[in-house]
Structures are given as structure tokens and as C-alpha cells.
Design a protein around this motif. Structure first.
Motif, PDB file in Angstrom:
ATOM      1  N   TYR A 211      42.429  38.811  32.394  1.00  0.00           N
ATOM      2  CA  TYR A 211      41.081  38.875  31.800  1.00  0.00           C
ATOM      3  C   TYR A 211      40.343  38.185  32.682  1.00  0.00           C
ATOM      4  O   TYR A 211      38.988  38.029  32.198  1.00  0.00           O
ATOM      5  CB  TYR A 211      41.335  37.827  30.482  1.00  0.00           C
ATOM      6  CG  TYR A 211      41.900  36.629  30.754  1.00  0.00           C
ATOM      7  CD1 TYR A 211      41.129  35.320  30.793  1.00  0.00           C
ATOM      8  CD2 TYR A 211      43.264  36.493  30.734  1.00  0.00           C
ATOM      9  CE1 TYR A 211      41.613  34.130  31.163  1.00  0.00           C
ATOM     10  CE2 TYR A 211      43.841  35.137  31.080  1.00  0.00           C
ATOM     11  CZ  TYR A 211      42.795  34.040  31.284  1.00  0.00           C
ATOM     12  OH  TYR A 211      43.309  32.665  31.605  1.00  0.00           O
ATOM     13  N   ASP A 212      40.432  37.668  33.789  1.00  0.00           N
ATOM     14  CA  ASP A 212      39.516  37.139  34.725  1.00  0.00           C
ATOM     15  C   ASP A 212      39.724  37.487  36.169  1.00  0.00           C
ATOM     16  O   ASP A 212      38.909  36.900  36.958  1.00  0.00           O
ATOM     17  CB  ASP A 212      39.544  35.546  34.704  1.00  0.00           C
ATOM     18  CG  ASP A 212      41.067  34.892  35.074  1.00  0.00           C
ATOM     19  OD1 ASP A 212      41.898  35.749  35.283  1.00  0.00           O
ATOM     20  OD2 ASP A 212      41.083  33.850  35.202  1.00  0.00           O
TER      21      ASP A 212
ATOM     22  N   PRO B   3      33.684  32.393  41.513  1.00  0.00           N
ATOM     23  CA  PRO B   3      34.779  31.895  40.867  1.00  0.00           C
ATOM     24  C   PRO B   3      36.214  32.290  41.534  1.00  0.00           C
ATOM     25  O   PRO B   3      36.122  33.362  41.965  1.00  0.00           O
ATOM     26  CB  PRO B   3      34.632  32.272  39.372  1.00  0.00           C
ATOM     27  CG  PRO B   3      33.738  33.601  39.362  1.00  0.00           C
ATOM     28  CD  PRO B   3      33.000  33.215  40.535  1.00  0.00           C
ATOM     29  N   ALA B   4      37.227  31.571  41.059  1.00  0.00           N
ATOM     30  CA  ALA B   4      38.585  31.867  41.475  1.00  0.00           C
ATOM     31  C   ALA B   4      38.908  33.433  40.616  1.00  0.00           C
ATOM     32  O   ALA B   4      38.598  33.570  39.746  1.00  0.00           O
ATOM     33  CB  ALA B   4      39.718  31.006  41.006  1.00  0.00           C
ATOM     34  N   GLY B   5      39.852  34.374  41.224  1.00  0.00           N
ATOM     35  CA  GLY B   5      40.340  35.406  40.696  1.00  0.00           C
ATOM     36  C   GLY B   5      39.535  36.573  41.258  1.00  0.00           C
ATOM     37  O   GLY B   5      39.974  37.686  40.741  1.00  0.00           O
ATOM     38  N   ARG B   6      38.813  36.314  42.265  1.00  0.00           N
ATOM     39  CA  ARG B   6      37.913  37.496  42.947  1.00  0.00           C
ATOM     40  C   ARG B   6      38.503  37.725  44.110  1.00  0.00           C
ATOM     41  O   ARG B   6      38.665  36.807  44.838  1.00  0.00           O
ATOM     42  CB  ARG B   6      36.466  36.909  42.913  1.00  0.00           C
ATOM     43  CG  ARG B   6      35.782  37.015  41.609  1.00  0.00           C
ATOM     44  CD  ARG B   6      34.316  36.650  41.808  1.00  0.00           C
ATOM     45  NE  ARG B   6      33.644  36.815  40.555  1.00  0.00           N
ATOM     46  CZ  ARG B   6      32.519  37.215  40.156  1.00  0.00           C
ATOM     47  NH1 ARG B   6      31.543  37.226  41.437  1.00  0.00           N
ATOM     48  NH2 ARG B   6      31.799  37.009  39.054  1.00  0.00           N
TER      49      ARG B   6
ATOM     50  N   VAL C 158      28.485  46.323  46.456  1.00  0.00           N
ATOM     51  CA  VAL C 158      29.881  46.321  46.105  1.00  0.00           C
ATOM     52  C   VAL C 158      30.172  46.829  44.922  1.00  0.00           C
ATOM     53  O   VAL C 158      29.257  47.118  43.982  1.00  0.00           O
ATOM     54  CB  VAL C 158      30.313  44.947  46.459  1.00  0.00           C
ATOM     55  CG1 VAL C 158      30.155  44.188  47.740  1.00  0.00           C
ATOM     56  CG2 VAL C 158      29.825  44.002  45.231  1.00  0.00           C
ATOM     57  N   ILE C 159      31.320  47.201  44.636  1.00  0.00           N
ATOM     58  CA  ILE C 159      31.906  47.666  43.458  1.00  0.00           C
ATOM     59  C   ILE C 159      32.865  46.764  42.884  1.00  0.00           C
ATOM     60  O   ILE C 159      33.807  46.592  43.268  1.00  0.00           O
ATOM     61  CB  ILE C 159      32.528  49.156  43.524  1.00  0.00           C
ATOM     62  CG1 ILE C 159      31.297  50.060  44.139  1.00  0.00           C
ATOM     63  CG2 ILE C 159      33.156  49.643  42.088  1.00  0.00           C
ATOM     64  CD1 ILE C 159      31.692  51.613  43.991  1.00  0.00           C
ATOM     65  N   TYR C 160      32.387  46.211  41.527  1.00  0.00           N
ATOM     66  CA  TYR C 160      33.435  45.319  40.660  1.00  0.00           C
ATOM     67  C   TYR C 160      34.292  46.082  40.050  1.00  0.00           C
ATOM     68  O   TYR C 160      33.857  47.116  39.390  1.00  0.00           O
ATOM     69  CB  TYR C 160      32.411  44.371  40.068  1.00  0.00           C
ATOM     70  CG  TYR C 160      31.944  42.975  40.825  1.00  0.00           C
ATOM     71  CD1 TYR C 160      32.521  41.798  40.668  1.00  0.00           C
ATOM     72  CD2 TYR C 160      30.834  43.458  41.723  1.00  0.00           C
ATOM     73  CE1 TYR C 160      31.941  40.757  41.365  1.00  0.00           C
ATOM     74  CE2 TYR C 160      30.236  42.001  42.346  1.00  0.00           C
ATOM     75  CZ  TYR C 160      30.808  40.743  42.169  1.00  0.00           C
ATOM     76  OH  TYR C 160      30.425  39.702  42.869  1.00  0.00           O
ATOM     77  N   ARG C 161      35.584  45.487  39.993  1.00  0.00           N
ATOM     78  CA  ARG C 161      36.399  46.209  39.039  1.00  0.00           C
ATOM     79  C   ARG C 161      37.415  45.278  38.601  1.00  0.00           C
ATOM     80  O   ARG C 161      37.981  44.567  39.132  1.00  0.00           O
ATOM     81  CB  ARG C 161      37.204  47.318  39.702  1.00  0.00           C
ATOM     82  CG  ARG C 161      38.439  48.010  38.755  1.00  0.00           C
ATOM     83  CD  ARG C 161      38.938  49.077  39.399  1.00  0.00           C
ATOM     84  NE  ARG C 161      39.892  49.782  38.604  1.00  0.00           N
ATOM     85  CZ  ARG C 161      41.249  49.800  38.625  1.00  0.00           C
ATOM     86  NH1 ARG C 161      41.825  48.895  39.715  1.00  0.00           N
ATOM     87  NH2 ARG C 161      42.110  50.208  37.617  1.00  0.00           N
TER      88      ARG C 161
END
Length: 125
Positions: free
Chosen positions: A69-70, A109-112, A60-63
Motif C-alpha cells: 500500500y505504500d 518517503p520510505a518505500g520508494r 520518471v515513471i512511478y509504479r
């Protein structure tokens, strides 16, 4: 009679091969997945990081989401990344379209947020 059958067989093979070529061209160089899902947003020449995501069992590609900030967009790459980019923590620059992932994994974590990512361009930075 054999000649007619041979010509029919050859014509069928050529027709099938040309049909496959057209489908491949329509998908772009890195493939298409979930074309029935809604296009959510696009990315043009942005930076990301390649990771192997165990929840979806592929690269996958994280961005990072700009202005936060999270929060992270996780692009589940349609098709396969080039072999030289299939390395954990590889920095990349890419363009493409994010599509709705639907039933995304709840791991981490949350925010993904998970998306399908149809790449039009990807290079190492």
C-alpha cells in the motif's frame, strides 16, 4: 590522387555511419543506460504515472508495487520519453527492464526504490 583520397574519406564516413546505426538499433527505441548494471526485474504491459523527479532532474515513471500500500518503483527512464508523455501525472502503460540504480537519492518517503528503466514500449492510457 584526389580520387583515391575522396574514396577513402567516403568509405570512412559510410563505415562510421553504419556503426552508429547498429549501436542505436541495439539500444532499442528508448535507449539503454547503465548496461553494466544488473537487470533486477521486468515489467510487461503495466500501468504507471509519469512525474518529473527533482532529485534526478528528469522524467520518471512511478509504479505502485503490487501487494503493497505504500511502496513505489521509480523508473528513471533511459533516454527521453516521447514529448507527448512529458507531462506530470500522465498515466502510461509500459513494458521494459528495471536495472539496479546504484547510489539512489534518499529524498522522499520510505518505500520508494529507484531503478534505471529501459523501456521497450510506452503509451498513454
Amino acid at each position: 590522387m584526389r580520387t583515391v583520397a575522396a574514396h577513402c574519406l567516403l568509405s570512412a564516413l559510410l563505415l562510421a555511419a553504419s556503426g552508429c546505426k547498429k549501436d542505436q538499433d541495439a539500444q532499442g527505441p528508448y535507449g539503454t543506460c547503465a548496461p553494466q548494471t544488473q537487470s533486477v526485474k521486468s515489467a510487461t504491459d503495466v500501468e504507471g504515472t509519469v512525474q518529473f523527479d527533482t532529485a534526478v532532474q528528469q522524467y520518471v515513471i512511478y509504479r505502485a508495487v503490487p501487494g503493497t500500500y505504500d511502496s513505489m518503483d521509480i523508473g528513471v527512464v533511459c533516454s527521453t520519453l516521447p514529448a507527448d508523455l512529458q507531462v506530470a501525472n500522465a498515466p502510461v502503460r509500459f513494458s521494459g527492464t528495471y536495472r539496479d540504480y546504484g547510489n539512489a537519492p534518499q529524498a522522499g518517503p520510505a518505500g520508494r526504490t529507484y531503478y534505471y528503466l529501459e523501456l521497450t514500449k510506452v503509451t498513454a492510457r
